[in-house]
Motif scaffolding. Structure first.
Motif, PDB file in Angstrom:
ATOM      1  N   ASN A   3      81.103 -77.892 -56.181  1.00  0.00           N
ATOM      2  CA  ASN A   3      82.281 -77.444 -55.438  1.00  0.00           C
ATOM      3  C   ASN A   3      82.390 -78.148 -54.091  1.00  0.00           C
ATOM      4  O   ASN A   3      83.469 -78.609 -53.697  1.00  0.00           O
ATOM      5  CB  ASN A   3      82.234 -75.930 -55.232  1.00  0.00           C
ATOM      6  N   ILE A   4      81.278 -78.218 -53.379  1.00  0.00           N
ATOM      7  CA  ILE A   4      81.280 -78.862 -52.066  1.00  0.00           C
ATOM      8  C   ILE A   4      81.612 -80.343 -52.193  1.00  0.00           C
ATOM      9  O   ILE A   4      82.352 -80.908 -51.380  1.00  0.00           O
ATOM     10  CB  ILE A   4      79.923 -78.664 -51.364  1.00  0.00           C
ATOM     11  N   GLN A   5      81.076 -80.994 -53.229  1.00  0.00           N
ATOM     12  CA  GLN A   5      81.363 -82.417 -53.441  1.00  0.00           C
ATOM     13  C   GLN A   5      82.848 -82.632 -53.692  1.00  0.00           C
ATOM     14  O   GLN A   5      83.460 -83.566 -53.147  1.00  0.00           O
ATOM     15  CB  GLN A   5      80.551 -82.952 -54.617  1.00  0.00           C
ATOM     16  N   ALA A   6      83.448 -81.768 -54.516  1.00  0.00           N
ATOM     17  CA  ALA A   6      84.879 -81.882 -54.809  1.00  0.00           C
ATOM     18  C   ALA A   6      85.711 -81.690 -53.540  1.00  0.00           C
ATOM     19  O   ALA A   6      86.661 -82.448 -53.286  1.00  0.00           O
ATOM     20  CB  ALA A   6      85.285 -80.855 -55.860  1.00  0.00           C
ATOM     21  N   LEU A   7      85.357 -80.701 -52.742  1.00  0.00           N
ATOM     22  CA  LEU A   7      86.090 -80.445 -51.501  1.00  0.00           C
ATOM     23  C   LEU A   7      85.913 -81.594 -50.510  1.00  0.00           C
ATOM     24  O   LEU A   7      86.863 -81.993 -49.829  1.00  0.00           O
ATOM     25  CB  LEU A   7      85.616 -79.131 -50.885  1.00  0.00           C
ATOM     26  N   ASN A   8      84.710 -82.129 -50.443  1.00  0.00           N
ATOM     27  CA  ASN A   8      84.461 -83.273 -49.557  1.00  0.00           C
ATOM     28  C   ASN A   8      85.263 -84.493 -49.989  1.00  0.00           C
ATOM     29  O   ASN A   8      85.755 -85.263 -49.151  1.00  0.00           O
ATOM     30  CB  ASN A   8      82.969 -83.614 -49.536  1.00  0.00           C
ATOM     31  N   ASP A   9      85.385 -84.684 -51.297  1.00  0.00           N
ATOM     32  CA  ASP A   9      86.200 -85.801 -51.806  1.00  0.00           C
ATOM     33  C   ASP A   9      87.652 -85.639 -51.355  1.00  0.00           C
ATOM     34  O   ASP A   9      88.298 -86.608 -50.938  1.00  0.00           O
ATOM     35  CB  ASP A   9      86.143 -85.848 -53.333  1.00  0.00           C
ATOM     36  N   GLY A  10      88.167 -84.407 -51.446  1.00  0.00           N
ATOM     37  CA  GLY A  10      89.541 -84.156 -51.024  1.00  0.00           C
ATOM     38  C   GLY A  10      89.732 -84.395 -49.539  1.00  0.00           C
ATOM     39  O   GLY A  10      90.746 -84.968 -49.113  1.00  0.00           O
TER      40      GLY A  10
END
Length: 261
Positions: free
Chosen positions: A56-63
């Motif tokens: 989840n954190i990786q996805a949010l960081n990508d955004g």
């Protein structure tokens, strides 16, 4: 005193001591097993939660990264529009208006180059390509999907190119229309940059929420390792004290037997 009776008592004491010590060992072993089982029960779900949390954190960081990259690119494009605006404001410095158009076209080509080269992990951020499967920028976590429409800022440059090159820049009205078009394009880019900024803020808030949820989950499911270790240490000390007392009793009994023999 009957030596046989003393020997009998010594044997009984040794047997009782050994049984007691053996029981202490069994109790310690059982306690260690309980701690180990408790650790395994708590660590297994935590591993799963940690894996989901990381995704989840990786996805949010990508955004967030996509938003920041886009904002930097849009600022650069604003610079090219400002260059064009300045040239139109100083149009009297150009005797041949075709020279002015050539310089404007160079700025527009640089503008488009930024548009087409702005990407993240091979995903275009400012241009909708023919092969794009989605017309939006999306960030997906385990419980939600966050998205914003994908812009196509190449249309801004294309529109300016066609309009300005078709204008007679010796005509004051055409020049003013070109200036107005530049202003409108700058406003559109500013609004787009704000959209990316708001998108980034939303993702940052969600990332903070996920961090807080993870911290709460770890706290809730954590074992009081300090207490467990303290209890185990006390048990170990008591057992060692038992070993020492038993040893001393055996020594005293043996000395008494030798004296009475």
């Amino acid at each position: 005193m009957d030596i046989n009776a003393i020997n009998s008592q010594s044997v009984n004491l040794n047997v009782n001591n050994q049984s007691s010590l053996q029981l202490n060992k069994v109790q310690q072993t059982g306690r260690i097993s309980e701690i180990s089982d408790e650790l395994n029960l708590n660590i297994s779900p935590l591993k799963s939660q940690t894996s989901e949390f990381s995704s989840n954190i990786q996805a949010l960081n990508d955004g967030i990264a996509m938003s920041k990259i886009s904002q930097v690119a849009l600022d650069k494009q604003q610079d090219y529009l400002k260059n064009i605006e300045d040239k139109l404001a100083n149009i009297e410095n150009y005797q041949d208006k075709n020279d002015l158009k050539k310089e404007i076209n160079e700025d527009l080509r640089a503008f488009n180059q930024v548009a087409y080269s702005t990407s993240y992990k091979q995903e275009s951020l400012l241009v909708q390509n023919y092969y794009d499967e989605k017309d939006s920028i999306e960030v997906t976590t385990s419980d939600n999907t966050y998205s914003m429409p994908k812009p196509n800022v190449a249309n801004v440059a294309n529109n300016l190119f066609e309009t300005i090159n078709n204008f007679d820049l010796n005509n004051a009205t055409n020049v003013q229309e070109a200036v107005n078009l530049i202003d409108a394009s700058k406003t559109a880019l500013s609004e787009l940059a704000n959209n990316f900024e708001n998108f980034s803020k939303e993702l940052e808030e969600k990332a903070n929420e996920k961090l807080q949820e993870q911290n709460n989950s770890l706290f809730k499911n954590s074992i009081d390792f300090g207490k467990e270790i303290q209890d185990f240490s006390k048990s170990n000390i008591n057992a060692n004290a038992g070993y020492l007392a038993a040893s001393q009793a055996n020594i005293i009994q043996e000395q008494s037997v030798r004296l009475l023999s």
